[in-house]
Write an enzyme that holds these catalytic residues in place. Sequence first.
Site, PDB file in Angstrom:
ATOM      1  N   ASN A   9       0.861  -1.177   0.000  1.00 12.98           N
ATOM      2  CA  ASN A   9       0.000   0.000   0.000  1.00 12.98           C
ATOM      3  C   ASN A   9       0.899   1.228   0.000  1.00 12.98           C
ATOM      4  OD1 ASN A   9      -1.775   2.055   0.495  1.00 12.98           O
ATOM      5  ND2 ASN A   9      -2.363   1.381   2.546  1.00 12.98           N
ATOM      6  N   LYS A  11       0.119   4.252  -0.226  1.00 16.43           N
ATOM      7  CA  LYS A  11      -0.517   5.428   0.405  1.00 16.43           C
ATOM      8  C   LYS A  11      -0.321   6.663  -0.497  1.00 16.43           C
ATOM      9  CE  LYS A  11      -0.034   3.125   4.785  1.00 16.43           C
ATOM     10  NZ  LYS A  11       0.155   3.175   6.223  1.00 16.43           N
ATOM     11  N   HIS A  97      -9.357   1.081   5.063  1.00 18.62           N
ATOM     12  CA  HIS A  97      -8.026   1.253   5.669  1.00 18.62           C
ATOM     13  C   HIS A  97      -8.153   2.173   6.887  1.00 18.62           C
ATOM     14  CE1 HIS A  97      -3.919   2.440   6.385  1.00 18.62           C
ATOM     15  NE2 HIS A  97      -3.592   1.298   5.806  1.00 18.62           N
ATOM     16  N   GLU A  99      -6.469   4.544   7.937  1.00 17.37           N
ATOM     17  CA  GLU A  99      -6.298   5.985   7.694  1.00 17.37           C
ATOM     18  C   GLU A  99      -7.577   6.591   7.124  1.00 17.37           C
ATOM     19  OE1 GLU A  99      -2.656   5.362   5.584  1.00 17.37           O
ATOM     20  OE2 GLU A  99      -1.785   4.775   7.505  1.00 17.37           O
ATOM     21  N   GLU A 169      -4.739  -4.876  10.751  1.00 17.60           N
ATOM     22  CA  GLU A 169      -3.716  -3.844  10.887  1.00 17.60           C
ATOM     23  C   GLU A 169      -3.960  -3.068  12.181  1.00 17.60           C
ATOM     24  OE1 GLU A 169      -1.942  -2.733   6.828  1.00 17.60           O
ATOM     25  OE2 GLU A 169      -3.762  -1.558   7.022  1.00 17.60           O
ATOM     26  N   GLY A 175       3.124   2.387  10.632  1.00 13.62           N
ATOM     27  CA  GLY A 175       4.045   3.506  10.415  1.00 13.62           C
ATOM     28  C   GLY A 175       4.791   3.933  11.665  1.00 13.62           C
ATOM     29  N   SER A 215       4.088  -2.000  10.142  1.00 11.00           N
ATOM     30  CA  SER A 215       5.549  -2.035  10.242  1.00 11.00           C
ATOM     31  C   SER A 215       6.148  -3.375   9.827  1.00 11.00           C
ATOM     32  CB  SER A 215       6.005  -1.639  11.651  1.00 11.00           C
ATOM     33  OG  SER A 215       5.545  -0.327  11.960  1.00 11.00           O
TER      34      SER A 215
HETATM   35  P1  13P Z   1       3.373   0.433   7.519  1.00  6.97           P
HETATM   36  O1  13P Z   1       3.885  -0.858   6.917  1.00  6.97           O
HETATM   37  O2  13P Z   1       4.063   1.648   7.003  1.00  6.97           O
HETATM   38  O3  13P Z   1       3.314   0.339   9.015  1.00  6.97           O
HETATM   39  O4  13P Z   1       1.841   0.585   7.026  1.00  6.97           O
HETATM   40  C1  13P Z   1       0.984  -0.490   7.141  1.00  6.97           C
HETATM   41  C2  13P Z   1      -0.268  -0.174   6.414  1.00  6.97           C
HETATM   42  O5  13P Z   1      -1.022   0.696   6.804  1.00  6.97           O
HETATM   43  C3  13P Z   1      -0.543  -0.906   5.176  1.00  6.97           C
HETATM   44  O6  13P Z   1      -1.836  -0.680   4.728  1.00  6.97           O
END
Ligand code: 13P
Length: 253
Positions: A9, A11, A97, A99, A169, A175, A215
Site C-alpha cells: 500500500n 498510500k 483502511h 487511515e 492492521e 508507520g 511495520s
Molecule cells: P506500515 O507498513 O508503514 O506500518 O503501514 C501499514 C499499512 O497501513 C498498510 O496498509
Amino acid sequence: MRKPFVAGNWKMNTDSRSSVALATGVAEGSVESAGQNVDVAVCPPFVYLRAVAGAVSSSSVAVGAQDIYFEEKGAFTGEISASMLKDIGCTYALCGHSERRHVIGETDELVNKKLTAAIAGGLLPILCVGELQSEREGGQTEEVVARHVKEGLAGLSAEKVSAVTVAYEPVWAIGTGLTATPDQAQQMHAFIRKLLSDLYDNKMADAIRILYGGSAKPGNAAELMSQGDIDGLLVGGASLKAEDFLGIIQAAV
Ligand code: 13P
C-alpha cells in the site's frame, strides 16, 4: 492451502516517474517468486494506477486501488467507481483502511457499501480492520475487530465473502516501527478466522486469507508469516523500496 499474498500500500507517495520505476522494479524482481507461490499486488495512488498497471502488465504482479466509491457512476465529484478501476486494470481494492476510518472518518456502514460494490464490480476487496492503541489498552481489541469484520461484511453471502481478503492492521503498529509480536498477531488472526467460521462456515473461514499489516519489513516478514493464521502481509513503508518489498515477497515463498 491458502496461497500467501503480499500487497504493498503506497498510500499518498510516489510521483509519475517513481511510481513506474517502483512498479517495474517489483515486476522484474518478483518474476520468479510471484505468481507461482505467492500472490503479489501493489496499490499506488489513483492517479498512477493506469501507468503502474502498464508497468506490471507482463508480470504476475496485480494492481489494487487504495479506495473505491460504492456508486456506479453519476454526480459524485471526486469519487472513483469499481467499473472505472476494472477498466484500467485493477484487480484489488482496499476497503476501510484505518487511515480512511480515522483520518477521513469512514464508518463501518460506508466500508460495507464500498466492499459490496467492489465485489459486485468484479474486484477483490481487501477489508482492513484493527484497533487503536487506546482500544487495545482499554481491553476492547476483540470487540473493535469483531465489529469491523461483522459490519464490513454485513449482508454478504459466504460465496461473496470468498472474494474478500481480510487485513488485520493494529493502528498502533502502522508507520510507527512498532510491530505486533508474531504471537499478538496470530492471536488476532485466529480470532478473526473463528469469527468468520461462526458467521459463515468452516470451509469458508479456512479458505479466506488474513494478512497482517503494521511495520512489516524484510527482517520480520518470515517470522510473522510462519504463524498458522497469517497468510501474508499488507505493507506500507517497506513497499516503497523495491528491494525491501522484494525481500518481503521472498520471505513469503
Ligand atoms: P506500515 O507498513 O508503514 O506500518 O503501514 C501499514 C499499512 O497501513 C498498510 O496498509
